[in-house]
Scaffold this motif. Structure first.
Motif, short mmCIF file in Angstrom:
data_model
loop_
_atom_site.label_atom_id
_atom_site.label_comp_id
_atom_site.label_asym_id
_atom_site.label_seq_id
_atom_site.Cartn_x
_atom_site.Cartn_y
_atom_site.Cartn_z
N GLN A 137 -124.24 -4.49 5.26
CA GLN A 137 -122.97 -4.78 6.26
C GLN A 137 -121.99 -4.27 6.89
OE1 GLN A 137 -121.72 -9.17 4.71
NE2 GLN A 137 -122.86 -8.64 3.01
N THR A 174 -128.80 -3.88 0.77
CA THR A 174 -128.57 -4.28 2.55
C THR A 174 -127.18 -3.98 3.08
OG1 THR A 174 -127.24 -6.26 1.58
CG2 THR A 174 -129.27 -6.45 2.18
N GLU A 212 -124.67 -2.92 -0.46
CA GLU A 212 -125.46 -3.84 -1.62
C GLU A 212 -126.13 -2.76 -2.18
OE1 GLU A 212 -127.84 -7.19 -1.49
OE2 GLU A 212 -127.65 -7.68 -3.40
N TRP A 260 -117.57 -0.54 -0.73
CA TRP A 260 -117.43 -0.61 0.51
C TRP A 260 -116.96 0.69 1.22
CZ3 TRP A 260 -115.29 -5.14 4.11
CH2 TRP A 260 -116.01 -5.97 3.18
N TYR A 307 -126.39 -5.84 -7.42
CA TYR A 307 -126.00 -6.65 -6.39
C TYR A 307 -124.03 -7.28 -6.60
CZ TYR A 307 -130.34 -8.59 -7.85
OH TYR A 307 -131.97 -8.73 -8.12
N GLN A 308 -123.81 -5.78 -6.51
CA GLN A 308 -122.79 -5.56 -6.22
C GLN A 308 -122.53 -4.92 -4.85
OE1 GLN A 308 -120.19 -5.50 -8.88
NE2 GLN A 308 -121.96 -6.52 -9.45
N LEU A 309 -121.59 -4.96 -4.10
CA LEU A 309 -120.90 -4.65 -2.75
C LEU A 309 -120.20 -4.04 -2.55
CD1 LEU A 309 -121.81 -5.89 0.02
CD2 LEU A 309 -119.96 -6.61 0.27
#
Lengths: 108, 113
Positions: free
Chosen positions: A33, A31, A90, A98, A94-96
């Motif tokens: 963002q 995903t 992601e 940046w 399950y780490q975001l």
């Protein structure tokens, strides 16, 4: 190298013009963002994307997980669009992760 | 709608001092996060918590402690402030874990003298 690479790092636009920001991923992003950090420092969530596209007013974003990139299009740029745009992806753990941001300046 | 508040907005401390930053959210979100942002850079995760009394270390946890006293609040402690820690600390929350949108507070700007 950067797992989430944003381009360009900085951009200056005339009011009323269009632009596209991009994130390329060297991870298997599930995903994405997009955030805007305004000149006061507040972070605003713009889009949360699974593969596909979303549109909100003058903003449109796309995420292609197979080609490992995401884009943010700004149509008819306004002065209040100025700030730093961040994408965050992601990964499979399950780490975001940046990106380092695109600094956008809109000039009258 | 909900809101995330961070206190204080500005924090000035002495080198070596123990400093605490606080974050409150009224979204009723399960997961809360602390990030550090250095000037002109992206965000780096310090700690996150998926529920009350849970703590998970991020990439930058060394030199920090965190506490999730209740669902709505998440505190971050700088155990011994260093001059190279001058940064903005951002708190965020999401409904559950990473796959949901994160909502951010306004930040706490830390200056170490």
């Amino acid at each position: 190298g950067d797992k989430v690479k944003q381009s360009p790092s900085a951009l200056s636009l005339q009011e009323g013009t269009n632009s596209a920001l991009r994130c390329n991923f060297s991870i298997a992003a599930t995903t994405v963002q997009w955030f805007l950090q305004n000149p006061r420092g507040s972070l605003i969530n713009l889009f949360y994307l699974v593969p596909g596209t979303k549109e909100n007013g003058r903003l449109k974003s796309a995420f292609d997980s197979k080609e490992s990139y995401s884009t943010l299009h700004i149509r008819d740029a306004q002065l209040e669009d100025s700030g730093t745009y961040f994408c965050a992806a992601e990964d499979s753990n399950y780490q975001l992760i940046w990106g380092s941001g695109t600094k956008l300046i809109i000039k009258p | 709608g909900g809101i995330i508040t961070q206190t204080p907005k500005f924090l000035i401390g002495q080198e070596g001092q123990k400093l605490t930053l606080k974050c409150q959210q009224n979204f009723n979100h399960d997961t809360m996060y602390w990030y550090r942002q250095d000037s002109g850079k992206g965000l780096r995760l310090i700690y996150y918590s998926i529920t009350e009394n849970d703590l998970q270390k991020g990439d930058l946890s060394e030199g920090y402690d965190a506490s999730r006293e209740k669902k709505s609040s998440f505190s971050l402690t700088v155990t011994s402030a260093q001059k190279n820690e001058m940064a903005v600390f951002l708190c965020a929350s999401s409904i559950r874990d990473w796959i949901y949108e994160q909502y951010f507070g306004p930040g706490t700007r830390l200056t170490v003298l």
